[in-house]
Design an enzyme around this catalytic site. Structure first.
Site, PDB file in Angstrom:
ATOM      1  N   VAL A   1       7.140   2.726   5.511  1.00 51.00           N
ATOM      2  CA  VAL A   1       6.512   3.849   4.805  1.00 51.00           C
ATOM      3  C   VAL A   1       5.741   4.762   5.753  1.00 51.00           C
ATOM      4  O   VAL A   1       5.900   5.984   5.732  1.00 51.00           O
ATOM      5  CB  VAL A   1       5.595   3.322   3.682  1.00 51.00           C
ATOM      6  CG1 VAL A   1       4.672   4.403   3.162  1.00 51.00           C
ATOM      7  CG2 VAL A   1       6.458   2.800   2.539  1.00 51.00           C
TER       8      VAL A   1
ATOM      9  N   CYS B   1       9.292  -4.615  -2.199  1.00 52.64           N
ATOM     10  CA  CYS B   1       8.430  -4.033  -3.234  1.00 52.64           C
ATOM     11  C   CYS B   1       8.502  -4.741  -4.594  1.00 52.64           C
ATOM     12  O   CYS B   1       7.497  -5.277  -5.057  1.00 52.64           O
ATOM     13  CB  CYS B   1       8.760  -2.557  -3.410  1.00 52.64           C
ATOM     14  SG  CYS B   1       8.298  -1.599  -1.957  1.00 52.64           S
TER      15      CYS B   1
ATOM     16  N   LYS C   1       7.008  -8.447  -5.056  1.00 51.01           N
ATOM     17  CA  LYS C   1       5.546  -8.590  -4.891  1.00 51.01           C
ATOM     18  C   LYS C   1       4.794  -7.696  -5.877  1.00 51.01           C
ATOM     19  O   LYS C   1       3.721  -8.058  -6.357  1.00 51.01           O
ATOM     20  CB  LYS C   1       5.130  -8.299  -3.444  1.00 51.01           C
ATOM     21  CG  LYS C   1       5.040  -6.832  -3.088  1.00 51.01           C
ATOM     22  CD  LYS C   1       4.430  -6.620  -1.714  1.00 51.01           C
ATOM     23  CE  LYS C   1       4.460  -5.163  -1.288  1.00 51.01           C
ATOM     24  NZ  LYS C   1       3.700  -4.245  -2.115  1.00 51.01           N
TER      25      LYS C   1
ATOM     26  N   THR D   1       0.916  -4.624   1.967  1.00 52.87           N
ATOM     27  CA  THR D   1       0.127  -5.294   0.922  1.00 52.87           C
ATOM     28  C   THR D   1       0.995  -6.416   0.336  1.00 52.87           C
ATOM     29  O   THR D   1       1.427  -6.348  -0.809  1.00 52.87           O
ATOM     30  CB  THR D   1      -0.291  -4.310  -0.189  1.00 52.87           C
ATOM     31  OG1 THR D   1       0.864  -3.536  -0.599  1.00 52.87           O
ATOM     32  CG2 THR D   1      -1.351  -3.355   0.270  1.00 52.87           C
TER      33      THR D   1
END
Ligand SMILES: NC(=O)c1ccc[n+]([C@@H]2O[C@H](COP(=O)([O-])OP(=O)(O)OC[C@H]3O[C@@H](n4cnc5c(N)ncnc54)[C@H](O)[C@@H]3O)[C@@H](O)[C@H]2O)c1
Length: 433
Positions: free
Chosen positions: A11, A263, A266, A86
């Site tokens: 990202v 993505c 999680k 994250t």
């Protein structure tokens, strides 16, 4: 605008390079020296189509640079984006926010007055409040803003997604942050892109709600596919039949081996944890998570059934390992569960993936990695298409038949037409048809 991007992964690097391409000055920071060294030497540490050219062009123009030293990058920055990972926190599925909070602590001392701190990482509701608290604790007198700008790009089409997004979501609690972010995204704001301004908490939740909804669509069609197999209906007919209803839409209705990647797995878990914390369980997403976990492993059983119900002594060729095509990302890929299920059943696994084998080798033991699809199929009892790479869309079936021990093709992406494959003498197992 002068932008600092903390985190130069999928990202951060794509966003940073695209912002530079819009004309901003961007400094991408990372803690990983091997990444920064590679980028400074003109090498791209991840696989993302078109990124090498985009980065080279903007470095050449003097708009994009890379550093390990955040303190050197920060002075003069109008906006500091946080694009660190994250991941799921081990043990409980909450989003691990330690990297986000560390970035907030690291930047606090160097922020200039008026700077806007923007979380681009996917973070649970309330994270912006905590980032603000951390910075305020270190610099009680500083004027600064904290905003949320979740990212919706897809790996494999990341540059196109960033430059032509369906929408840009911006969460702000003050007018200054809104002005700065509007200015940063101004080059995008033509007829096509809508910029949605909302409060920070709404923006944080929007990202999780979007991913949970998409994951739900995938699991829904996967369960319908299972039913199709039982009632002898073709899931593609059903998907088209429902997808043309504009209230439903045709996308994310392709059945497959289950969702994976960095993505959806999680983020669905993290949403459930937030919902539990607020005593508002989201039962639909709970069911999606459990359905998808079961599905990944059940794909291994599907392959064993195609082998005649016995894995021991058999060899399986996996074509594709990444969770989808055009990425090298192996995080939570369905192939991980499939390989383990096959190995548990006693089968040996050979595999080929155009980009994912280096990452896969870090996560999987006892897999023989091969130079191409045909090498993977040498002497195997079945070939299994796991990822929809273009390289597997036009296999030479004569050659496949000569290479495999048994002519068995398990197509978990439904790339082929059953009649075509069976006409060539194969046993063909697809999903939901
Ligand atoms: N990958 C995707 O497709 C995607 C899409 C949308 C949103 N997101 C979200 O974006 C965030 C980043 O995801 P990603 O896939 O780019 O992760 P990534 O693991 O590829 O990159 C994160 C980078 O941050 C670096 N980093 C961590 N702490 C740092 C620090 N304090 N200072 C400097 N660098 C630091 C790491 O070394 C790593 O290179 C996540 O929250 C993810 O959920 C990802």
């Amino acid at each position: 605008m002068r932008i600092v991007m903390i985190g130069s992964g999928y990202v951060g690097l794509v966003s940073g390079a695209c912002f530079a391409d819009f004309g901003h000055h961007v400094c991408c920071v990372d803690k990983d020296a091997s990444k920064i060294d590679a980028l400074r030497e003109g090498r791209i540490p991840i696989f993302e189509p078109g990124l090498d050219e985009l980065v080279a062009r903007n470095v050449e123009a003097g708009r994009l640079e890379f550093t390990l030293d955040l303190a050197q990058a920060l002075p003069g920055a109008d906006a500091v984006f946080i694009a660190v990972g994250t991941p799921s926190r081990r043990g409980d599925g909450h989003a691990d926010l330690s990297y986000v909070y560390a970035a907030a602590r690291e930047m606090a001392g160097q922020l200039r007055p008026g700077a806007v701190v923007v979380t681009k990482s996917t973070v649970p509701v309330g994270t912006g409040d905590e980032v603000e608290r951390i910075i305020r604790g270190a610099r009680p007198d500083l004027e600064f803003s904290v905003a949320s700008n979740p990212e919706f790009l897809r790996e494999g089409a990341a540059i196109e997604d960033f430059k032509r997004p369906d929408r840009v979501v911006i969460g702000v609690n003050d007018e200054h942050a809104a002005t700065v972010l509007r200015e940063i995204y101004r080059p995008l704001l033509g007829a096509e892109t809508r910029l949605l301004m909302m409060k920070r908490r709404a923006a944080e939740l929007t990202k999780y709600a979007a991913n949970a909804f998409l994951a739900t669509k995938i699991s829904f069609i996967n369960e319908i596919a299972d039913l199709c197999e039982k009632v002898r209906a073709d899931v593609h007919d059903v998907a088209e039949g429902i997808g043309l209803d504009t209230r439903i839409g045709p996308r994310f209705l392709q059945p497959g081996p289950g969702y994976g990647g960095s993505c959806f797995p999680k983020d669905t878990l993290a949403l459930l944890k937030t919902a539990q914390d607020y005593e508002t369980p989201i039962r639909i997403v709970e069911a999606v998570v459990s359905s998808n976990d079961n599905r990944k492993r059940s794909m291994g059983r599907k392959v064993v059934n195609a082998l005649g119900g016995e894995g021991r002594g058999k060899t399986v060729a996996l074509l594709g390992l990444t969770f989808k095509a055009n990425t090298d990302d192996m995080r939570d890929s369905p192939s991980l569960a499939i390989v383990r299920a096959l190995q548990d059943a006693g089968a040996a696994v050979r595999a080929y993936d155009p980009e994912g084998m280096e990452q896969a080798a870090k996560l999987l033991d006892d897999v023989t990695y091969c130079g191409d699809a045909y090498e993977a199929m040498e002497g195997a009892d079945a070939a299994v298409i796991v990822t929809e790479w273009d390289a597997f869309r036009a296999l030479d079936f004569e050659r496949v038949k000569d290479t495999l021990k048994e002519p068995v093709l398990v197509d978990l992406r439904n790339l082929y037409d059953r009649a075509d494959v069976e006409r060539q003498g194969f046993r063909y197992v697809a999903v939901g048809r």
